[in-house]
Design a protein around this motif. Structure first.
Motif, PDB file in Angstrom:
ATOM      1  N   ALA A  12       0.835  -1.213   0.000  1.00  0.00           N
ATOM      2  CA  ALA A  12       0.000   0.000   0.000  1.00  0.00           C
ATOM      3  C   ALA A  12       0.865   1.256   0.000  1.00  0.00           C
ATOM      4  O   ALA A  12       0.589   2.217  -0.727  1.00  0.00           O
ATOM      5  N   ARG A  13       1.936   1.250   0.801  1.00  0.00           N
ATOM      6  CA  ARG A  13       2.816   2.414   0.869  1.00  0.00           C
ATOM      7  C   ARG A  13       3.572   2.623  -0.442  1.00  0.00           C
ATOM      8  O   ARG A  13       3.771   3.758  -0.881  1.00  0.00           O
ATOM      9  N   LEU A  14       3.970   1.530  -1.071  1.00  0.00           N
ATOM     10  CA  LEU A  14       4.741   1.624  -2.310  1.00  0.00           C
ATOM     11  C   LEU A  14       3.916   2.231  -3.441  1.00  0.00           C
ATOM     12  O   LEU A  14       4.462   2.928  -4.301  1.00  0.00           O
ATOM     13  N   ARG A  15       2.611   1.994  -3.419  1.00  0.00           N
ATOM     14  CA  ARG A  15       1.781   2.438  -4.535  1.00  0.00           C
ATOM     15  C   ARG A  15       1.818   3.957  -4.723  1.00  0.00           C
ATOM     16  O   ARG A  15       1.793   4.456  -5.851  1.00  0.00           O
ATOM     17  N   LEU A  16       1.825   4.707  -3.623  1.00  0.00           N
ATOM     18  CA  LEU A  16       1.802   6.158  -3.725  1.00  0.00           C
ATOM     19  C   LEU A  16       3.135   6.800  -3.362  1.00  0.00           C
ATOM     20  O   LEU A  16       3.246   8.029  -3.300  1.00  0.00           O
ATOM     21  N   ALA A  17       4.152   5.952  -3.123  1.00  0.00           N
ATOM     22  CA  ALA A  17       5.466   6.476  -2.721  1.00  0.00           C
ATOM     23  C   ALA A  17       6.054   7.346  -3.826  1.00  0.00           C
ATOM     24  O   ALA A  17       6.050   6.989  -5.006  1.00  0.00           O
ATOM     25  N   GLY A  18       6.553   8.529  -3.440  1.00  0.00           N
ATOM     26  CA  GLY A  18       7.208   9.410  -4.381  1.00  0.00           C
ATOM     27  C   GLY A  18       6.280  10.288  -5.196  1.00  0.00           C
ATOM     28  O   GLY A  18       6.748  11.100  -6.003  1.00  0.00           O
ATOM     29  N   LEU A  19       4.982  10.149  -5.002  1.00  0.00           N
ATOM     30  CA  LEU A  19       4.016  10.963  -5.748  1.00  0.00           C
ATOM     31  C   LEU A  19       3.742  12.264  -5.000  1.00  0.00           C
ATOM     32  O   LEU A  19       3.667  12.289  -3.765  1.00  0.00           O
ATOM     33  N   SER A  20       3.596  13.338  -5.735  1.00  0.00           N
ATOM     34  CA  SER A  20       3.246  14.622  -5.130  1.00  0.00           C
ATOM     35  C   SER A  20       1.782  14.609  -4.709  1.00  0.00           C
ATOM     36  O   SER A  20       1.013  13.719  -5.087  1.00  0.00           O
ATOM     37  N   GLN A  21       1.383  15.610  -3.924  1.00  0.00           N
ATOM     38  CA  GLN A  21      -0.006  15.700  -3.482  1.00  0.00           C
ATOM     39  C   GLN A  21      -0.945  15.838  -4.672  1.00  0.00           C
ATOM     40  O   GLN A  21      -2.043  15.262  -4.684  1.00  0.00           O
ATOM     41  N   GLU A  22      -0.504  16.561  -5.677  1.00  0.00           N
ATOM     42  CA  GLU A  22      -1.328  16.728  -6.875  1.00  0.00           C
ATOM     43  C   GLU A  22      -1.498  15.410  -7.609  1.00  0.00           C
ATOM     44  O   GLU A  22      -2.603  15.073  -8.073  1.00  0.00           O
ATOM     45  N   GLU A  23      -0.436  14.605  -7.693  1.00  0.00           N
ATOM     46  CA  GLU A  23      -0.508  13.300  -8.362  1.00  0.00           C
ATOM     47  C   GLU A  23      -1.354  12.313  -7.572  1.00  0.00           C
ATOM     48  O   GLU A  23      -2.017  11.440  -8.147  1.00  0.00           O
ATOM     49  N   ARG A  24      -1.347  12.440  -6.241  1.00  0.00           N
ATOM     50  CA  ARG A  24      -2.167  11.557  -5.399  1.00  0.00           C
ATOM     51  C   ARG A  24      -3.657  11.829  -5.579  1.00  0.00           C
ATOM     52  O   ARG A  24      -4.486  11.009  -5.217  1.00  0.00           O
ATOM     53  N   CYS A  25      -3.991  13.010  -6.077  1.00  0.00           N
ATOM     54  CA  CYS A  25      -5.395  13.370  -6.290  1.00  0.00           C
ATOM     55  C   CYS A  25      -5.905  12.900  -7.645  1.00  0.00           C
ATOM     56  O   CYS A  25      -7.042  13.204  -8.025  1.00  0.00           O
TER      57      CYS A  25
END
Length: 511
Positions: A57-70
């Motif tokens: 789960a942590r790896l999936r969004l690791a390194g993504l900016s807040q904008e990319e997470r949206c």
């Protein structure tokens, strides 16, 4: 779609928020013996699965900016990690005893139905429905993000988070859900439990409109647990979540069926009215389940049934109080005397309508401290009890006065300026006192009773005694506790000069 008649939410239907696992002595003994072996092993295996899910789960969004997470996750983060998470999730449920997940019907594609609505909602184990839906995006309480592992899983799912205590959070969540559902396939399919809380599965409670606000097609999904022992459910009262987990994992296996119904496309009327849309889908699913569709709902952790805009508690505080008084030896004459003392207190400008436990003990004519403390706990969150709702509801339920008398007393108490009419806020307070529960949606009742003019006692009485829905306040909710109870033998005229006889008498204090 043609609107079908709704099952009314009356006492003829079982309480949906209470569940106890019914077991014979032999079943309990077997559960302890088998459970002492199976439960630790299964819980340990499931815990291991969840621990393995955490780094994924942590790896999936690791390194993504807040904008990319949206934005929805794409690329290797989806094609590699999504199947891995799906496999671990299935293994976790397998470990808990869900050896097979039977699927009936066909899951609609995203373009056919952007949201899946699942019912009945029974417990946290309903997440098993995510397996055949390939981990569809969910809506969850923001408080769940603080739970170990669960927070990471919600982040992986890119769930819509909402705080039930924060109106602004609810507005943001509605906007976010609507944006995703109307993204024309940009966001993945969503899965929602429109009941909004867990029940014992005996009825379908009122659907919340969130999944229907966008006015797009939905696919109804039914959850069945066809087992000899109903161990899965976890509700407002009764079996705790730990007991549900123990009873379920101590079974050799637990059957579950996820049934996909045909996609439901809304009519033009339903697109304009999300509540109508939600009600009609609820009826459709209830019919498929063979259950009543009711107006039960949970408001502020209190089970209520909806009546127009009014909320009627399923567990009446006044009925609990009357039972306590009778258990402490108060008969009809003592209750009458207590009612007189209560209305004297309500009319006392110096003391006000609030009473402490000690004052309540004197007003009710009780000798011990335990019963007044219990009554204070029923009616108030702080140290003082508002005597007005206590008087109004006890007067009606004890059968000593009729409903018009009670309404006359209430109108007089809340018409503080003696204008002979009430404003919208005063009506809300009055109905809250009559029904033992805060009433925040009385606009419809106000419109019916005021007719665009003044809301007088006479008009309010007319609506509450003749309107097809609202008259149930008088005929059902505030009906005397004992059949055949008669009001006190007195006759009076109210402040509108309308005479009532028999059960339609006004209290002598307001003549």
């Amino acid at each position: 779609m043609e609107t079908h008649s709704r099952h009314s939410a009356t006492q003829e239907y079982p309480h949906p928020f209470i569940h106890e696992v019914k077991m014979t002595s032999a079943q309990r003994i077997r559960g302890v013996v088998v459970g002492s072996v199976l439960v630790p092993v299964r819980v340990a295996m499931a815990a291991l699965c969840f621990l393995l899910m955490w780094p994924v789960a942590r790896l999936r969004l690791a390194g993504l900016s807040q904008e990319e997470r949206c934005r929805p996750v794409r690329g290797w983060r989806r094609w590699l990690l999504h199947p891995l998470m799906l496999g671990l999730s299935r293994l976790a449920f397998f470990s808990l005893g869900f050896l097979w997940v039977r699927v009936k019907g066909r899951r609609a594609e995203l373009k056919e139905a952007p949201v899946l609505v699942v019912a009945p909602h029974s417990s946290f184990m309903d997440m098993v429905a995510l397996m055949p839906t390939r981990l569809a995006t969910v809506v969850s309480r923001s408080e769940n993000t603080s739970l170990p592992v669960v927070g990471a899983l919600l982040e992986f799912n890119q769930a819509v988070l909402v705080s039930r205590k924060d109106p602004e959070s609810r507005r943001r969540a509605v906007a976010q859900v609507t944006e995703r559902l109307t993204s024309d396939g940009y966001w993945p399919q969503m899965l929602m439990f429109p009941e909004g809380t867990t029940t014992n599965g005996s009825v379908l409670i009122k659907f919340k409109p969130g999944a229907f606000l966008a006015g797009l097609p939905v696919q109804p999904v039914l959850l069945h647990y066809p087992n000899k022992l109903d161990t899965v459910r976890w509700t407002y009262k009764g079996t705790s979540w730990m007991e549900a987990l123990w009873h379920t994992t101590s079974q050799f296996y637990t059957n579950v069926t996820v049934e996909f119904l045909p996609v439901y496309s809304p009519s033009p009327e339903e697109k304009k009215d999300p509540d109508l849309y939600a009600d009609n889908v609820q009826r459709l699913m209830a019919k498929a389940l063979g259950l009543p569709a009711t107006d039960y709902v949970m408001e502020g952790r209190v089970p209520v049934k909806k009546l127009g805009g009014l909320s009627l508690p399923l567990e009446s505080p006044a009925r609990k109080t009357l039972k306590l008084l009778r258990a402490n030896g108060l008969g009809a004459h003592e209750v009458d005397a207590a009612l007189d003392r209560m209305i004297d207190r309500c009319q006392s400008g110096a003391q006000g309508s609030k009473a402490s436990s000690e004052e309540l003990c004197s007003i009710l004519g009780l000798t011990g401290k335990q019963a007044p403390a219990a009554i204070r706990h029923i009616y108030a969150k702080d140290e003082a009890v508002d005597v007005r709702p206590l008087y109004l509801t006890l007067a009606a339920l004890s059968g000593r006065v009729g409903f018009p008398s009670v309404l006359h007393a209430a109108f007089t108490l809340f018409d503080a300026e003696g204008r002979g009419s009430l404003g919208a806020l005063e009506l809300s307070d009055l109905m809250g006192a009559l029904l033992d529960f805060p009433q925040r949606h009385t606009a419809e009742l106000y419109a019916q009773a005021s007719g665009g003019g003044r809301l007088t006692e006479e008009n309010l009485l007319r609506v509450l005694t003749t309107h097809p829905a609202y008259r149930r306040v008088a005929t059902e909710y505030m009906q005397a506790e004992e059949a055949g109870s008669q009001p006190a033998n007195r006759k009076a005229v109210n402040n509108n000069s309308n005479a009532y006889d028999g059960s339609l008498q006004d209290d002598k204090k307001f003549d």
